[in-house]
Scaffold this motif. Structure first.
Motif, PDB file in Angstrom:
ATOM      1  N   TYR A  27       0.838  -1.197   0.000  1.00  0.00           N
ATOM      2  CA  TYR A  27       0.000   0.000   0.000  1.00  0.00           C
ATOM      3  C   TYR A  27       0.875   1.250   0.000  1.00  0.00           C
ATOM      4  O   TYR A  27       0.674   2.172  -0.788  1.00  0.00           O
ATOM      5  CB  TYR A  27      -0.888  -0.027   1.238  1.00  0.00           C
ATOM      6  N   PHE A  35      -6.807  -5.067  -3.271  1.00  0.00           N
ATOM      7  CA  PHE A  35      -7.829  -6.017  -2.844  1.00  0.00           C
ATOM      8  C   PHE A  35      -7.452  -7.453  -3.196  1.00  0.00           C
ATOM      9  O   PHE A  35      -8.112  -8.391  -2.763  1.00  0.00           O
ATOM     10  CB  PHE A  35      -9.181  -5.658  -3.466  1.00  0.00           C
ATOM     11  N   SER A 107      -3.242   6.594 -12.801  1.00  0.00           N
ATOM     12  CA  SER A 107      -4.098   6.725 -11.630  1.00  0.00           C
ATOM     13  C   SER A 107      -4.088   5.531 -10.667  1.00  0.00           C
ATOM     14  O   SER A 107      -4.271   4.380 -11.062  1.00  0.00           O
ATOM     15  CB  SER A 107      -5.504   6.975 -12.125  1.00  0.00           C
ATOM     16  N   ILE A 109      -6.269   4.822  -8.413  1.00  0.00           N
ATOM     17  CA  ILE A 109      -7.579   4.251  -8.150  1.00  0.00           C
ATOM     18  C   ILE A 109      -7.921   3.204  -9.217  1.00  0.00           C
ATOM     19  O   ILE A 109      -8.614   2.230  -8.943  1.00  0.00           O
ATOM     20  CB  ILE A 109      -8.642   5.368  -8.045  1.00  0.00           C
ATOM     21  N   ILE A 251      -4.851   0.139   8.366  1.00  0.00           N
ATOM     22  CA  ILE A 251      -5.217   1.543   8.566  1.00  0.00           C
ATOM     23  C   ILE A 251      -5.088   1.911  10.031  1.00  0.00           C
ATOM     24  O   ILE A 251      -4.602   2.988  10.374  1.00  0.00           O
ATOM     25  CB  ILE A 251      -6.651   1.795   8.048  1.00  0.00           C
ATOM     26  N   PHE A 289     -14.975  -4.360  10.972  1.00  0.00           N
ATOM     27  CA  PHE A 289     -15.608  -3.185  10.390  1.00  0.00           C
ATOM     28  C   PHE A 289     -15.792  -2.107  11.455  1.00  0.00           C
ATOM     29  O   PHE A 289     -15.560  -0.925  11.199  1.00  0.00           O
ATOM     30  CB  PHE A 289     -16.952  -3.561   9.773  1.00  0.00           C
ATOM     31  N   LEU A 292     -12.563  -0.475  11.948  1.00  0.00           N
ATOM     32  CA  LEU A 292     -12.247   0.353  10.787  1.00  0.00           C
ATOM     33  C   LEU A 292     -12.977   1.696  10.841  1.00  0.00           C
ATOM     34  O   LEU A 292     -12.367   2.762  10.688  1.00  0.00           O
ATOM     35  CB  LEU A 292     -12.630  -0.403   9.510  1.00  0.00           C
ATOM     36  N   ILE A 293     -14.287   1.637  11.076  1.00  0.00           N
ATOM     37  CA  ILE A 293     -15.059   2.882  11.081  1.00  0.00           C
ATOM     38  C   ILE A 293     -14.610   3.768  12.236  1.00  0.00           C
ATOM     39  O   ILE A 293     -14.452   4.980  12.094  1.00  0.00           O
ATOM     40  CB  ILE A 293     -16.576   2.573  11.182  1.00  0.00           C
ATOM     41  N   LEU A 296     -11.411   5.445  11.261  1.00  0.00           N
ATOM     42  CA  LEU A 296     -11.624   6.451  10.213  1.00  0.00           C
ATOM     43  C   LEU A 296     -12.227   7.719  10.809  1.00  0.00           C
ATOM     44  O   LEU A 296     -11.903   8.826  10.396  1.00  0.00           O
ATOM     45  CB  LEU A 296     -12.546   5.911   9.120  1.00  0.00           C
ATOM     46  N   LEU A 297     -13.093   7.549  11.793  1.00  0.00           N
ATOM     47  CA  LEU A 297     -13.740   8.717  12.377  1.00  0.00           C
ATOM     48  C   LEU A 297     -12.824   9.430  13.353  1.00  0.00           C
ATOM     49  O   LEU A 297     -12.830  10.655  13.433  1.00  0.00           O
ATOM     50  CB  LEU A 297     -15.038   8.305  13.097  1.00  0.00           C
TER      51      LEU A 297
ATOM     52  N   PHE C  38     -15.029   5.978  -5.281  1.00  0.00           N
ATOM     53  CA  PHE C  38     -14.791   4.575  -5.570  1.00  0.00           C
ATOM     54  C   PHE C  38     -15.587   3.703  -4.617  1.00  0.00           C
ATOM     55  O   PHE C  38     -15.274   3.631  -3.436  1.00  0.00           O
ATOM     56  CB  PHE C  38     -13.299   4.304  -5.449  1.00  0.00           C
ATOM     57  N   PHE C  96     -20.328   9.611   5.032  1.00  0.00           N
ATOM     58  CA  PHE C  96     -19.986  10.552   6.089  1.00  0.00           C
ATOM     59  C   PHE C  96     -18.701  10.135   6.792  1.00  0.00           C
ATOM     60  O   PHE C  96     -17.849  10.961   7.097  1.00  0.00           O
ATOM     61  CB  PHE C  96     -21.133  10.635   7.094  1.00  0.00           C
ATOM     62  N   ALA C  97     -18.544   8.833   7.016  1.00  0.00           N
ATOM     63  CA  ALA C  97     -17.347   8.362   7.720  1.00  0.00           C
ATOM     64  C   ALA C  97     -16.114   8.421   6.834  1.00  0.00           C
ATOM     65  O   ALA C  97     -15.014   8.698   7.310  1.00  0.00           O
ATOM     66  CB  ALA C  97     -17.561   6.935   8.228  1.00  0.00           C
ATOM     67  N   LEU C 101     -11.751  11.489   3.695  1.00  0.00           N
ATOM     68  CA  LEU C 101     -10.403  10.931   3.760  1.00  0.00           C
ATOM     69  C   LEU C 101      -9.886  10.603   2.372  1.00  0.00           C
ATOM     70  O   LEU C 101     -10.529  10.866   1.371  1.00  0.00           O
ATOM     71  CB  LEU C 101     -10.420   9.681   4.629  1.00  0.00           C
ATOM     72  N   ARG C 102      -8.728   9.974   2.338  1.00  0.00           N
ATOM     73  CA  ARG C 102      -8.154   9.537   1.069  1.00  0.00           C
ATOM     74  C   ARG C 102      -9.172   8.714   0.304  1.00  0.00           C
ATOM     75  O   ARG C 102      -9.927   7.953   0.893  1.00  0.00           O
ATOM     76  CB  ARG C 102      -6.921   8.656   1.339  1.00  0.00           C
ATOM     77  N   HIS C 103      -9.147   8.835  -1.022  1.00  0.00           N
ATOM     78  CA  HIS C 103     -10.212   8.208  -1.787  1.00  0.00           C
ATOM     79  C   HIS C 103     -10.240   6.692  -1.620  1.00  0.00           C
ATOM     80  O   HIS C 103     -11.278   6.069  -1.701  1.00  0.00           O
ATOM     81  CB  HIS C 103     -10.113   8.593  -3.251  1.00  0.00           C
ATOM     82  N   ASP C 104      -9.081   6.071  -1.375  1.00  0.00           N
ATOM     83  CA  ASP C 104      -9.109   4.608  -1.276  1.00  0.00           C
ATOM     84  C   ASP C 104      -9.696   4.144   0.061  1.00  0.00           C
ATOM     85  O   ASP C 104     -10.101   2.994   0.184  1.00  0.00           O
ATOM     86  CB  ASP C 104      -7.737   3.985  -1.514  1.00  0.00           C
ATOM     87  N   TYR C 105      -9.771   5.050   1.058  1.00  0.00           N
ATOM     88  CA  TYR C 105     -10.434   4.658   2.300  1.00  0.00           C
ATOM     89  C   TYR C 105     -11.917   4.456   2.067  1.00  0.00           C
ATOM     90  O   TYR C 105     -12.552   3.627   2.717  1.00  0.00           O
ATOM     91  CB  TYR C 105     -10.206   5.713   3.388  1.00  0.00           C
ATOM     92  N   ALA C 107     -13.113   3.230  -0.625  1.00  0.00           N
ATOM     93  CA  ALA C 107     -13.196   1.895  -1.223  1.00  0.00           C
ATOM     94  C   ALA C 107     -13.229   0.842  -0.123  1.00  0.00           C
ATOM     95  O   ALA C 107     -14.064  -0.072  -0.135  1.00  0.00           O
ATOM     96  CB  ALA C 107     -12.000   1.664  -2.147  1.00  0.00           C
ATOM     97  N   ILE C 108     -12.356   0.993   0.855  1.00  0.00           N
ATOM     98  CA  ILE C 108     -12.268  -0.010   1.915  1.00  0.00           C
ATOM     99  C   ILE C 108     -13.522   0.021   2.783  1.00  0.00           C
ATOM    100  O   ILE C 108     -14.068  -1.021   3.154  1.00  0.00           O
ATOM    101  CB  ILE C 108     -10.988   0.226   2.735  1.00  0.00           C
ATOM    102  N   ALA C 109     -13.996   1.233   3.085  1.00  0.00           N
ATOM    103  CA  ALA C 109     -15.193   1.338   3.929  1.00  0.00           C
ATOM    104  C   ALA C 109     -16.408   0.736   3.223  1.00  0.00           C
ATOM    105  O   ALA C 109     -17.220   0.058   3.854  1.00  0.00           O
ATOM    106  CB  ALA C 109     -15.456   2.797   4.295  1.00  0.00           C
ATOM    107  N   SER C 319      -9.226  11.741 -10.433  1.00  0.00           N
ATOM    108  CA  SER C 319      -8.689  11.809  -9.061  1.00  0.00           C
ATOM    109  C   SER C 319      -7.344  11.120  -8.922  1.00  0.00           C
ATOM    110  O   SER C 319      -7.193  10.130  -8.233  1.00  0.00           O
ATOM    111  CB  SER C 319      -9.670  11.206  -8.059  1.00  0.00           C
ATOM    112  N   ALA C 320      -6.358  11.677  -9.613  1.00  0.00           N
ATOM    113  CA  ALA C 320      -5.017  11.086  -9.586  1.00  0.00           C
ATOM    114  C   ALA C 320      -4.418  11.167  -8.208  1.00  0.00           C
ATOM    115  O   ALA C 320      -4.744  12.037  -7.443  1.00  0.00           O
ATOM    116  CB  ALA C 320      -4.105  11.789 -10.571  1.00  0.00           C
TER     117      ALA C 320
END
Ligand SMILES: Nc1ncnc2c1ncn2[C@@H]1O[C@H](COP(=O)(O)OP(=O)(O)OP(=O)(O)O)[C@@H](O)[C@H]1O
Ligand SMILES: [Mg+2]
Lengths: 309, 242, 320
Positions: A27, A35, A107, A109, A251, A289, A292-293, A296-297, C38, C96-97, C101-105, C107-109, C319-320
């Protein structure tokens, strides 16, 4: 009871940690959420199964003679090594076919999308080759040993295999940490993760570092998969099921941080095993999960982000 | 005598067909400091990065000690004696000062045990900070580390992109004194700068890059005349004036 | 005449699915194609829509052995609206969560929420019926129609109308000032940063609306098939929708629809072909190979024609 929950959490967590290390390294170096990493875990586990059969046949067939208190013999250790090497080759091929070409186009993504597609293709190809029924490395029964008697904190029991997994995970983590801190190759990896352009003008061959990162990540994934198969069973979804815990751990620890991934992995493992008495075994997977959430928050950069500027 | 670095007709840019450097030529001799000046967005950084191998070169030639290097990978250039100090993020923040330098030495197959003490002698501040993470250095120390890192493989040519940016005048003076010292040891120094006054004070020659081309390449003292540079930087200004 | 009936029936069946998938692909196109968000949890949002609509419209299981005890038996239209809204709300919560953040987060969420939704569908038996799912979901006009062809044809008209409405609404949205801001946010990080908090609001709106459209697609699905179970909403669904969008061309609504038809056709043909080729004993494996095939299609498309069949020419990487 409480001791047992902690011990179970640590055993699951050590598998998650090994997987999360590889994930966090790719990463931070390649800058995309892979993934397909979970499928390295699954392929590593199954390739080890294939090699195990080969080594057992090589040793004259029949059953594998267990080593000491463990349920497995030398053949499984050899299969672990061979499976890890084969998984590393798989990762390199995937990089060469897909990720390397796509990253030349730009990119990050798009790489993530591609990895999602690759994950499904790899998982289903695995199912095609090995079928969907659960498999086992060994049918040898293991008797859990009492490590802490029942009247202290509810007691603690673990099988020798579980202790083996824990110990080997610890050795790998310490070894990897020393590798990254002390050796030129390890420092070069950290340098590339931090700033690829600067790494190049410093004289580091970034392409080669990227290849070595794939190799290391895949080896750790294969070991994690084999461990998961050893203390549980082999199923084609073994990697998919670990993916969310791996991301949560990576993360939580801070992307790019190896110690972070280890601690994150242990925390997620503990959360999972604590979730069983709290919300029921069927919702165990939701614990990752939740972690994770929460991260993130509250602290999206993770506990130990290495990308200090 | 052939120059240590000889660039001619260089065209380079980030996307194919979109040249930012458009036919620039420039030479730097061993032991010489050349200042590369120009307005914002002229393409100075792009020029420096193209020479260092970080930006694709479309056409033209770049010679390092007479050898053509256009198209060579950046990491091979670094090992072959071309040192480059980027403008920002020019140290490995998570690594300590010593690790930054040891890494550069190891990949260039230079003996760190021998080379690091020489660099610590040149930059005594770094010697004191060698166990500190580079991310925690002050701006001045960080710039010194960036220079030292580029100097590890004993390069023939050292290219610096705005080393004075963000430094106090006193630190600029200190850094540029080091550059003079480095050049005196025989290194060809190409100094990309916005700080025209300070750069011309130590440079032998100055070159002005405008819209991707080198418009003037002259002895530094000819450029220090008031008003000269302004006219060179903004050649269209007079035409546009009423 | 009568020998054409199966063909006709199959064709309407194929097209109903194509238009439902196309609706989902339009939702994803709003998120990814227009806004650069994403979403790896498409199947989760579809599931929320399907289950919500089914629960609103289907009475609970009857009898002593009843598993599922929740269910309202309301009109189907209420279910469709409820499913759409529910999926939109879940998308808003996840967004919302993760959207700051970074765009790949993100994806993970979204991957995570899809896993959790799958868990709930499997385990909250009283609500979802668990692995048995929800059966006897009402089909519109079922009582008045006889024969599957009539129903298929009618439902095709419904789904085509629904698809047309979503398409028209998205085209208008894309051309509106709101749509232009979305594109600016996607293509230009500095513009996004200049908008600051408002950029977050725009992204959140786009993500929630996209999720709602996916939920609507799920509701359409539930009332066509009449039976839903957790296995209908596995990651393979997410993957199919993504492939449809990428093949058609992200950023183009027409591309999303065209890609859906192409990929759904390839998927169907590959499935039938593999079933022919592979002996009956190995049919489960054939299904795996079908997925591998589409995975390879997606990768090949990303490599050799990243803009898809009808996508806008790549100005810059999103979104590079
Ligand atoms: N990574 C990049 N990708 C695309 N274009 C770039 C990139 N970096 C710079 N440019 C463009 O190249 C042109 C020249 O930029 P460059 O940084 O070389 O100018 P400069 O002379 O160094 O300016 P400054 O004095 O501001 O440092 C500018 O128009 C800039 O927008
Ligand atoms: Mg510049």
């Amino acid at each position: 009871m409480i001791l047992q929950i902690i011990a179970d959490g640590l055993i699951v967590g050590s598998t998650i940690a090994l997987g999360a290390i590889g994930l966090t390294m790719t990463y931070s170096l390649l800058r995309f959420a892979n993934f397909a990493h979970g499928e390295f875990i699954a392929w590593g586990a199954y390739l080890a199964l294939t090699f195990l059969g080969f080594f057992i046949a090589l040793g004259g067939g029949g059953a594998m003679a267990p080593l000491g208190p463990f349920s497995f013999g030398w053949q499984l250790l050899a299969a672990l090594v061979a499976g890890a090497i084969a998984t590393a080759i798989l990762a390199l091929v995937l990089d060469w076919l897909l990720f390397d070409r796509l990253s030349a186009q730009g990119s990050a993504i798009v790489l993530t999308i591609a990895s999602f597609g690759a994950a499904l293709a790899l998982r289903n190809f695995l199912q095609f080759v090995y079928g969907t029924l659960p498999a086992y490395y060994t049918r040898e029964l293991q008797i859990a040993i009492h490590i802490v008697p029942r009247d202290v904190g509810g007691g603690l029991r673990a099988t020798p295999d579980q202790l083996f997994v824990l110990a080997l995970a610890l050795v790998l983590v310490v070894g990897l940490h020393l590798f990254l801190q002390r050796t030129t190759a390890g420092r070069a990896m950290r340098a590339v993760a931090h700033n690829p352009a600067l790494a190049r003008v410093t004289g580091i061959d970034v392409a080669s570092v990227v290849r070595w990162t794939w190799i290391l990540g895949a080896i750790l994934a294969a070991v994690a998969g084999t461990f998961a198969g050893l203390v549980g069973q082999l199923r084609p979804q073994i990697g998919f099921d670990l993916l969310l815990p791996l991301f949560a751990a990576a993360i939580l620890g801070g992307i790019g941080s190896v110690p972070g991934a280890v601690i994150g992995g242990l925390i997620v493992g503990l959360a999972e095993s604590a979730a069983v008495p709290l919300i029921g075994a069927e919702y165990r997977a939701a614990a990752a999960f939740g972690v994770l959430i929460a991260i993130l928050l509250v602290r999206p950069q993770g506990l130990f982000a290495e990308r200090a500027k | 005598m052939s120059a240590a670095l000889e660039v001619s007709g260089l065209e380079a840019g980030y996307e194919p067909g979109l040249a930012i450097v458009r036919g620039a030529s420039l030479g730097v001799a061993a032991g010489e400091i050349v200042a590369l000046l120009g307005p914002n967005g002229a393409g100075k950084s792009t020029f420096a990065k193209a020479v260092a191998g970080l930006v694709p070169i479309f056409s033209g030639s770049v010679r390092l000690a007479g050898k053509e290097i256009a198209g060579t990978k950046a990491h091979l250039l670094a090992r072959a004696g071309l040192g480059f100090v980027p403008q920002t993020e020019n140290v490995f923040a998570p690594l300590t000062v010593a690790e930054n330098l040891e890494l550069a030495a190891a990949v260039a197959h230079v003996k760190a045990k021998q080379r690091l003490p020489e660099l610590y002698a040149l930059f005594p501040d770094l010697a004191k900070a060698r166990r500190i993470d580079a991310g925690r250095l002050s701006g001045g120390q960080r710039q010194m580390l960036a220079m030292a890192r580029a100097l590890v493989p004993n390069p023939r040519v050292l290219i610096l992109d705005e080393p004075s940016a963000g430094l106090s005048p006193k630190l600029v003076e200190h850094a540029f004194a080091k550059l003079t010292e480095i050049a005196a040891s025989g290194v060809a120094v190409l100094l990309v700068e916005q700080n025209v006054k300070a750069a011309l004070a130590i440079a032998a020659r100055g070159a002005v890059l405008v819209e991707g081309r080198v418009h003037v390449d002259a002895p530094a003292r000819d450029l220090q005349v008031p008003g000269v540079l302004e006219r060179l930087f903004f050649p269209h200004a007079e035409a546009a004036a009423p | 005449m009568s020998e054409f009936l199966p063909v006709l029936s199959y064709a309407t069946f194929f097209l109903v699915f194509a238009s439902i998938f196309a609706t989902m692909a339009l939702g994803l196109n709003l998120q990814w194609g227009y806004t650069g968000l994403f979403n790896v949890g498409v199947a989760g949002f579809v599931a929320v829509g399907a289950y919500a609509s089914a629960l609103l419209t289907t009475p609970p299981d009857a009898g002593p052995g009843a598993v599922r005890v929740v269910g309202l038996g309301l009109p189907i239209v209420v279910g469709w609206i409820g499913g759409t809204v529910a999926a939109g709300l879940v998308a808003a919560a996840v967004g919302f969560a993760a959207l700051r953040l970074r765009h790949d987060y993100l994806a993970i969420a979204t991957f995570g929420i899809a896993v959790v939704i799958q868990l709930v569908a499997l385990n909250a038996q009283k609500l979802t019926g668990g692995p048995f799912g929800i059966q006897f979901i009402p089909k519109p006009f079922d009582a008045q129609l006889d024969g599957s062809l009539a129903f298929n044809a009618l439902y095709l008209a419904l789904t085509l109308a629904a698809l047309g409405c979503v398409y028209a609404a998205l085209q208008r949205l894309a051309a509106s000032p709101w749509g232009r801001v979305l594109r600016a946010i996607r293509e230009d990080e500095t513009a996004a940063e200049a908008l600051g908090k408002r950029a977050f609001a725009f992204r959140l709106q786009s993500f929630a609306i996209g999720g709602a459209i996916m939920g609507f697609g799920g509701a359409l699905y539930a009332h066509f098939v009449g039976y839903i179970a957790p296995e209908d909403f596995l990651p393979i669904l997410t993957f199919q929708i993504w492939t449809m969008l990428i093949v058609g061309g992200a950023g183009s609504n027409r591309g999303a629809i065209a890609g859906t038809v192409v990929v759904w056709a390839i998927w169907t043909i590959a499935g039938n072909g593999l079933r022919e080729l592979i002996p009956a004993a190995d049919q489960a494996r054939a299904a795996s190979l079908q997925i591998v095939l589409v995975g390879v299609l997606l990768a090949a498309m990303l490599l050799w024609r990243p803009q898809g069949l009808l996508g806008p020419r790549p100005s810059k990487s999103p979104s590079a």
